[in-house]
Write a protein that holds these residues in place. Sequence first.
Motif, PDB file in Angstrom:
ATOM      1  N   ASN A 228     -47.241 -22.789  25.325  1.00  0.00           N
ATOM      2  CA  ASN A 228     -46.066 -22.151  24.714  1.00  0.00           C
ATOM      3  C   ASN A 228     -46.458 -20.915  23.906  1.00  0.00           C
ATOM      4  OD1 ASN A 228     -44.261 -23.947  25.803  1.00  0.00           O
ATOM      5  ND2 ASN A 228     -43.991 -25.160  23.944  1.00  0.00           N
ATOM      6  N   VAL A 229     -47.596 -20.998  23.227  1.00  0.00           N
ATOM      7  CA  VAL A 229     -48.081 -19.840  22.472  1.00  0.00           C
ATOM      8  C   VAL A 229     -48.400 -18.685  23.412  1.00  0.00           C
ATOM      9  CG1 VAL A 229     -49.969 -18.958  21.041  1.00  0.00           C
ATOM     10  CG2 VAL A 229     -48.985 -21.195  20.536  1.00  0.00           C
ATOM     11  N   ILE A 230     -49.086 -18.988  24.496  1.00  0.00           N
ATOM     12  CA  ILE A 230     -49.461 -17.950  25.455  1.00  0.00           C
ATOM     13  C   ILE A 230     -48.227 -17.322  26.094  1.00  0.00           C
ATOM     14  CG2 ILE A 230     -50.645 -17.537  27.658  1.00  0.00           C
ATOM     15  CD1 ILE A 230     -52.650 -19.755  26.748  1.00  0.00           C
ATOM     16  N   GLU A 231     -47.272 -18.157  26.468  1.00  0.00           N
ATOM     17  CA  GLU A 231     -46.024 -17.648  27.067  1.00  0.00           C
ATOM     18  C   GLU A 231     -45.248 -16.820  26.047  1.00  0.00           C
ATOM     19  OE1 GLU A 231     -43.901 -20.977  28.598  1.00  0.00           O
ATOM     20  OE2 GLU A 231     -45.505 -21.545  29.980  1.00  0.00           O
ATOM     21  N   PHE A 232     -45.233 -17.274  24.810  1.00  0.00           N
ATOM     22  CA  PHE A 232     -44.541 -16.539  23.751  1.00  0.00           C
ATOM     23  C   PHE A 232     -45.164 -15.170  23.563  1.00  0.00           C
ATOM     24  CE2 PHE A 232     -44.517 -15.584  19.111  1.00  0.00           C
ATOM     25  CZ  PHE A 232     -43.176 -15.243  19.001  1.00  0.00           C
ATOM     26  N   CYS A 233     -46.492 -15.124  23.509  1.00  0.00           N
ATOM     27  CA  CYS A 233     -47.186 -13.831  23.342  1.00  0.00           C
ATOM     28  C   CYS A 233     -46.923 -12.917  24.529  1.00  0.00           C
ATOM     29  CB  CYS A 233     -48.679 -14.060  23.175  1.00  0.00           C
ATOM     30  SG  CYS A 233     -49.136 -14.837  21.602  1.00  0.00           S
TER      31      CYS A 233
END
Length: 236
Positions: A228-233
């Motif tokens: 989720n962090v990677i997708e958010f970034c």
Amino acid sequence: MLSDIFIDIQKNKKEWLKIKEGNEFEDRFEASLKRYGFNRRIASDKEIKDILLSLKNDVLDKSSDKIIDNIYALKDKSMENCFICQPYGSQNFPDFLIFTDKKIIAVEIKYSSGKSSSPMWNSNLPKANAIYIFGSYGRGDVTFFIGADVLPMNERIELIEFFEEIKKLEDDFKIKMKKESKNNLFAYKFDRGFNVYVRRAYEQNKTINDNAKIDYFLHEDRIKCENNVIEFCNSL
């Protein structure tokens, strides 16, 4: 891209965990920001001070889930793809404030030289709109997550409101005792200055829910939270 740093953490954990102290881990993260194209801005610069002051309420708001727009880049291109270390002081959230071309993201590093399996929160809660990196040198592991993924908004509000009620009780008690000490010659004097002080503190344990899963490294949603962090970034 910002996401590249988190992909690197996933792929090269051993390299990131060669560091024992939290301040050294922060230095490593700063070096990665620079390597991936982010420039450091200095918090003490006059123009940066003004920006930080205007952002402070939004950045520190415990109940907000708003992703802050980078309106400053519209007038000043140097405010794109940059970061500020410890914008509100070394003991305060966040450790990094990162400015992409459109958004502003807070990143907090929670690093333990021991064998902790969950971060220490003290008087803060994980901000819904911030990214957290949690590493444990003793456990030999590091993970990351968005605050909203570990603390839903309804639970967040209950935790915040608890201390608001406690603060009101504290204030009412002080007012009552001050009045009594002035009006009553015998019962209450408080001439030694004793007083009450309620310290706000949050922790994760199994007191409320016996089935709570508080180990961040073994949690079943760990990979989902990291992705989720990677997708958010990437969405920035």
